[in-house]
Design an enzyme around this catalytic site. Structure first.
Site, PDB file in Angstrom:
ATOM      1  N   HIS A  19     105.494 -58.545  15.333  1.00  0.00           N
ATOM      2  CA  HIS A  19     104.437 -59.533  15.082  1.00  0.00           C
ATOM      3  C   HIS A  19     104.281 -59.761  13.570  1.00  0.00           C
ATOM      4  O   HIS A  19     104.140 -60.881  13.102  1.00  0.00           O
ATOM      5  CB  HIS A  19     103.082 -59.039  15.605  1.00  0.00           C
ATOM      6  CG  HIS A  19     102.960 -58.931  17.096  1.00  0.00           C
ATOM      7  ND1 HIS A  19     102.589 -57.775  17.734  1.00  0.00           N
ATOM      8  CD2 HIS A  19     103.130 -59.854  18.076  1.00  0.00           C
ATOM      9  CE1 HIS A  19     102.533 -57.988  19.033  1.00  0.00           C
ATOM     10  NE2 HIS A  19     102.854 -59.236  19.281  1.00  0.00           N
ATOM     11  N   LYS A  43      95.870 -58.820  31.549  1.00  0.00           N
ATOM     12  CA  LYS A  43      96.880 -57.865  31.063  1.00  0.00           C
ATOM     13  C   LYS A  43      96.330 -56.445  30.940  1.00  0.00           C
ATOM     14  O   LYS A  43      97.046 -55.528  30.561  1.00  0.00           O
ATOM     15  CB  LYS A  43      97.422 -58.315  29.707  1.00  0.00           C
ATOM     16  CG  LYS A  43      98.318 -59.535  29.794  1.00  0.00           C
ATOM     17  CD  LYS A  43      99.131 -59.682  28.519  1.00  0.00           C
ATOM     18  CE  LYS A  43     100.243 -60.697  28.707  1.00  0.00           C
ATOM     19  NZ  LYS A  43     101.034 -60.864  27.477  1.00  0.00           N
ATOM     20  N   ARG A  92     111.847 -63.864  21.304  1.00  0.00           N
ATOM     21  CA  ARG A  92     112.771 -62.736  21.220  1.00  0.00           C
ATOM     22  C   ARG A  92     113.994 -62.999  22.074  1.00  0.00           C
ATOM     23  O   ARG A  92     114.979 -63.522  21.641  1.00  0.00           O
ATOM     24  CB  ARG A  92     112.098 -61.442  21.700  1.00  0.00           C
ATOM     25  CG  ARG A  92     111.216 -60.804  20.690  1.00  0.00           C
ATOM     26  CD  ARG A  92     110.282 -59.849  21.332  1.00  0.00           C
ATOM     27  NE  ARG A  92     109.437 -60.542  22.291  1.00  0.00           N
ATOM     28  CZ  ARG A  92     108.418 -60.018  22.937  1.00  0.00           C
ATOM     29  NH1 ARG A  92     108.151 -58.766  22.776  1.00  0.00           N
ATOM     30  NH2 ARG A  92     107.692 -60.733  23.753  1.00  0.00           N
ATOM     31  N   SER A 130     104.938 -54.845  22.538  1.00  0.00           N
ATOM     32  CA  SER A 130     103.757 -53.980  22.639  1.00  0.00           C
ATOM     33  C   SER A 130     103.840 -53.133  23.907  1.00  0.00           C
ATOM     34  O   SER A 130     103.454 -51.964  23.922  1.00  0.00           O
ATOM     35  CB  SER A 130     102.486 -54.830  22.691  1.00  0.00           C
ATOM     36  OG  SER A 130     102.406 -55.676  21.588  1.00  0.00           O
TER      37      SER A 130
END
Ligand code: ADP
Length: 161
Positions: A19, A43, A92, A130
């Site tokens: 990030h 989440k 990504r 993450s």
């Protein structure tokens, strides 16, 4: 001249070096960035929005032109409120693409005045997420090299093993 402000939205649970790489490079393109931290209750984040705001603020304190805020409304409504027209996202792997593509097109349909800009991940961080950092922490592995030191400390203190 009008300033170009981009909003970099995400869950940042927790913020990673990947990030931070996007933020650093994004600042070369834009006059300022707002890192907008989504509550993302679906989440089930490990850290509360306030904790995530604190850890992101600490991570970007060397930059003058980065603001960090939480938001819990529709992203495009948040941008309108901030008078910003650019959404910055990182890409990504190919699997990111489908989700990002859907989100960008949906946002464009809802708000044609807003553009989404994608920055390709740096090679070194292409695998970093993450979710995996939390998994490593749960399984007792080392994660210090993936996050800033104060985030590693917060993860250790959370004691999720
Ligand atoms: P979200 O829940 O919105 O996906 P994340 O915090 O997981 O929030 O990610 C925010 C943004 O940062 C997304 O655009 C994501 O693709 C990007 N991102 C996450 N990790 C990396 C990385 N290692 N390299 C580049 N971009 C990344």
């Amino acid at each position: 001249m009008k300033k170009r402000i981009a909003v970099y939205p995400g869950t940042f649970d927790p913020i990673t070096n990947g990030h931070l790489d996007i933020i650093g490079r994004g600042l070369k393109l834009f006059d300022g960035l707002i890192v907008a931290i989504a509550e993302s209750p679906v989440k089930e984040p490990l850290f509360t929005v306030d904790e995530r705001i604190r850890m992101v603020k600490e991570s970007v304190k060397k930059y003058r032109n980065v603001n960090v805020e939480g938001f819990d409304c529709l992203l495009i409504d948040y941008l309108h409120k901030k008078k910003a027209r650019i959404i910055l996202r990182g890409l990504r792997v190919i699997s990111d693409f489908e989700y990002e593509f859907q989100m960008a097109l949906t946002n464009r349909k809802l708000a044609p005045d807003i553009e989404t800009v994608f920055m390709m991940t740096a090679e070194d961080y292409s695998y970093l997420s993450s979710r995996f950092i939390k998994e490593i922490a749960r399984l007792g592995g080392r994660f210090d090299c993936f996050v800033p030191p104060h985030v590693a400390k917060m993860l250790k203190e959370r004691n999720i093993r």
